[in-house]
Design an enzyme around this catalytic site. Structure first.
Site, PDB file in Angstrom:
ATOM      1  N   GLY A 253       0.788  -1.223   0.000  1.00  0.00           N
ATOM      2  CA  GLY A 253       0.000   0.000   0.000  1.00  0.00           C
ATOM      3  C   GLY A 253       0.821   1.274   0.000  1.00  0.00           C
ATOM      4  O   GLY A 253       1.808   1.404  -0.734  1.00  0.00           O
ATOM      5  N   ILE A 254       0.422   2.212   0.848  1.00  0.00           N
ATOM      6  CA  ILE A 254       1.127   3.488   0.936  1.00  0.00           C
ATOM      7  C   ILE A 254       2.582   3.259   1.334  1.00  0.00           C
ATOM      8  O   ILE A 254       3.495   3.901   0.807  1.00  0.00           O
ATOM      9  CB  ILE A 254       0.423   4.420   1.940  1.00  0.00           C
ATOM     10  CG1 ILE A 254      -0.936   4.868   1.390  1.00  0.00           C
ATOM     11  CG2 ILE A 254       1.288   5.641   2.256  1.00  0.00           C
ATOM     12  CD1 ILE A 254      -1.781   5.647   2.380  1.00  0.00           C
TER      13      ILE A 254
ATOM     14  N   ILE B 137      -3.321  -0.199  11.592  1.00  0.00           N
ATOM     15  CA  ILE B 137      -4.417  -1.142  11.388  1.00  0.00           C
ATOM     16  C   ILE B 137      -5.735  -0.454  11.709  1.00  0.00           C
ATOM     17  O   ILE B 137      -5.765   0.624  12.309  1.00  0.00           O
ATOM     18  CB  ILE B 137      -4.281  -2.394  12.287  1.00  0.00           C
ATOM     19  CG1 ILE B 137      -4.311  -1.999  13.768  1.00  0.00           C
ATOM     20  CG2 ILE B 137      -3.021  -3.169  11.937  1.00  0.00           C
ATOM     21  CD1 ILE B 137      -4.384  -3.187  14.717  1.00  0.00           C
TER      22      ILE B 137
ATOM     23  N   GLY C 283     -17.594   5.305  13.750  1.00  0.00           N
ATOM     24  CA  GLY C 283     -17.147   3.921  13.813  1.00  0.00           C
ATOM     25  C   GLY C 283     -15.652   3.752  13.964  1.00  0.00           C
ATOM     26  O   GLY C 283     -15.150   2.625  13.917  1.00  0.00           O
TER      27      GLY C 283
ATOM     28  N   TYR D  99      -9.384   4.446  16.059  1.00  0.00           N
ATOM     29  CA  TYR D  99      -8.475   4.881  14.991  1.00  0.00           C
ATOM     30  C   TYR D  99      -8.286   6.398  15.005  1.00  0.00           C
ATOM     31  O   TYR D  99      -7.157   6.896  14.906  1.00  0.00           O
ATOM     32  CB  TYR D  99      -9.031   4.425  13.646  1.00  0.00           C
ATOM     33  CG  TYR D  99      -8.150   4.705  12.455  1.00  0.00           C
ATOM     34  CD1 TYR D  99      -7.096   3.859  12.143  1.00  0.00           C
ATOM     35  CD2 TYR D  99      -8.380   5.802  11.629  1.00  0.00           C
ATOM     36  CE1 TYR D  99      -6.286   4.098  11.033  1.00  0.00           C
ATOM     37  CE2 TYR D  99      -7.588   6.054  10.524  1.00  0.00           C
ATOM     38  CZ  TYR D  99      -6.537   5.200  10.226  1.00  0.00           C
ATOM     39  OH  TYR D  99      -5.745   5.452   9.131  1.00  0.00           O
TER      40      TYR D  99
ATOM     41  N   PRO E 195      -3.093  11.619   5.137  1.00  0.00           N
ATOM     42  CA  PRO E 195      -3.761  11.255   3.883  1.00  0.00           C
ATOM     43  C   PRO E 195      -5.274  11.246   4.058  1.00  0.00           C
ATOM     44  O   PRO E 195      -5.804  11.003   5.153  1.00  0.00           O
ATOM     45  CB  PRO E 195      -3.248   9.837   3.610  1.00  0.00           C
ATOM     46  CG  PRO E 195      -2.054   9.649   4.498  1.00  0.00           C
ATOM     47  CD  PRO E 195      -2.332  10.494   5.694  1.00  0.00           C
ATOM     48  N   GLY E 196      -5.964  11.508   2.946  1.00  0.00           N
ATOM     49  CA  GLY E 196      -7.397  11.286   2.882  1.00  0.00           C
ATOM     50  C   GLY E 196      -7.647   9.898   2.323  1.00  0.00           C
ATOM     51  O   GLY E 196      -6.939   8.946   2.651  1.00  0.00           O
ATOM     52  N   TYR E 197      -8.666   9.777   1.466  1.00  0.00           N
ATOM     53  CA  TYR E 197      -8.956   8.485   0.836  1.00  0.00           C
ATOM     54  C   TYR E 197      -7.938   8.223  -0.274  1.00  0.00           C
ATOM     55  O   TYR E 197      -7.859   8.970  -1.247  1.00  0.00           O
ATOM     56  CB  TYR E 197     -10.374   8.457   0.276  1.00  0.00           C
ATOM     57  CG  TYR E 197     -11.430   8.269   1.338  1.00  0.00           C
ATOM     58  CD1 TYR E 197     -11.766   6.992   1.796  1.00  0.00           C
ATOM     59  CD2 TYR E 197     -12.085   9.360   1.905  1.00  0.00           C
ATOM     60  CE1 TYR E 197     -12.720   6.807   2.776  1.00  0.00           C
ATOM     61  CE2 TYR E 197     -13.048   9.188   2.889  1.00  0.00           C
ATOM     62  CZ  TYR E 197     -13.358   7.904   3.315  1.00  0.00           C
ATOM     63  OH  TYR E 197     -14.300   7.726   4.299  1.00  0.00           O
TER      64      TYR E 197
END
Length: 241
Positions: free
Chosen positions: A13-14, A85, A143, A147, A177-179
């Site tokens: 990923g990133i 995570i 939710g 995080y 970061p955003g999405y």
């Protein structure tokens, strides 16, 4: 001599994009990972970047891992705290295990990792610590109390550690970061992505991992020595601070 960069969660990923970008910029890179051996070995084969396995929520694991990296690659000049995570759920149903796992991996790891390298950075009068936080640490997210709390904590950690080390040539910055177009976001149902997420992003698209990586390379540079205690938002204009 090339500077040494260590990226946690650096094989997917990133994190993988960050590892590759730092190598392309001339750094000697080490990438840590937690559990996906197949992905790590594939990443190593494709990039030639050394990979190391340990749990960033364990102080002793980090101490052993960093010691091995420094013996094989060299003293760490640039630390990118990227590992993270999610264990989402409404707070009134959240278990203590969900809370502790996310706080330990996402926030506790900043202490566990940074503590291993800060003395060496101070002694050498150079260091770059770059923490990958999140837009949800800035604005909160339904939710994701665990995080969001961890990612907000990363920003406070960044500012305080930056103050303590500003005179010693060690900078500490955060990127939010955003999405971003990673496996996690790609797993979101297409209709949810198109109807509920993309309309919130002014640029009309997801960010790319490489865009986060470019921000890391910028902050890691010797020439970025006047930037410390900063939070850089890379979210397509979704949340402006």
């Amino acid at each position: 001599m090339a500077r040494v960069a260590l990226v946690t969660g650096g094989t997917r990923g990133i994190g993988a994009a960050i590892s590759k970008a730092l190598k392309a910029a001339g750094y000697k890179v080490a990438a840590s990972y937690a559990g996906n051996d197949a992905a790590a070995e594939k990443f190593k084969a494709e990039t030639g970047i050394n990979v190391y396995k340990w749990d960033v929520s364990s102080f002793d694991g980090c101490a052993e891992g960093v010691k091995k990296v420094e013996a094989e690659v060299g003293p760490v000049d640039v630390l990118v705290n990227n590992a993270g995570i999610t264990k989402d759920g409404a707070f009134h149903k959240m278990s203590v295990e969900q809370w502790n796992a996310v706080i330990g991996t996402n926030l506790g790891s900043l202490f566990n990792m940074s503590r291993q390298v800060i003395e060496g950075m101070r002694a050498r009068k150079f260091g770059r610590i770059i923490n990958i936080s999140s837009i949800n640490g800035q604005k909160g997210q339904f939710g994701q109390v665990n995080y969001s709390a961890a990612k907000a904590g990363e920003i406070g950690f960044t500012k305080a550690l930056a103050l303590e080390n500003a005179k010693g040539g060690v900078t500490v910055n955060a990127i939010c970061p955003g999405y971003i177009n990673t496996e996690m976001v790609q797993a979101v149902p297409k209709d949810v992505l198109e109807k509920a997420i993309l309309p919130l992003i002014p640029i009309g698209r997801l960010g790319e991992p490489e865009e986060i990586a470019r921000a890391v390379v910028f902050l890691a540079a010797d020439e970025a020595g006047a930037i410390t205690g900063s939070t850089l938002s890379v979210n397509g204009g979704q949340y402006m601070v």
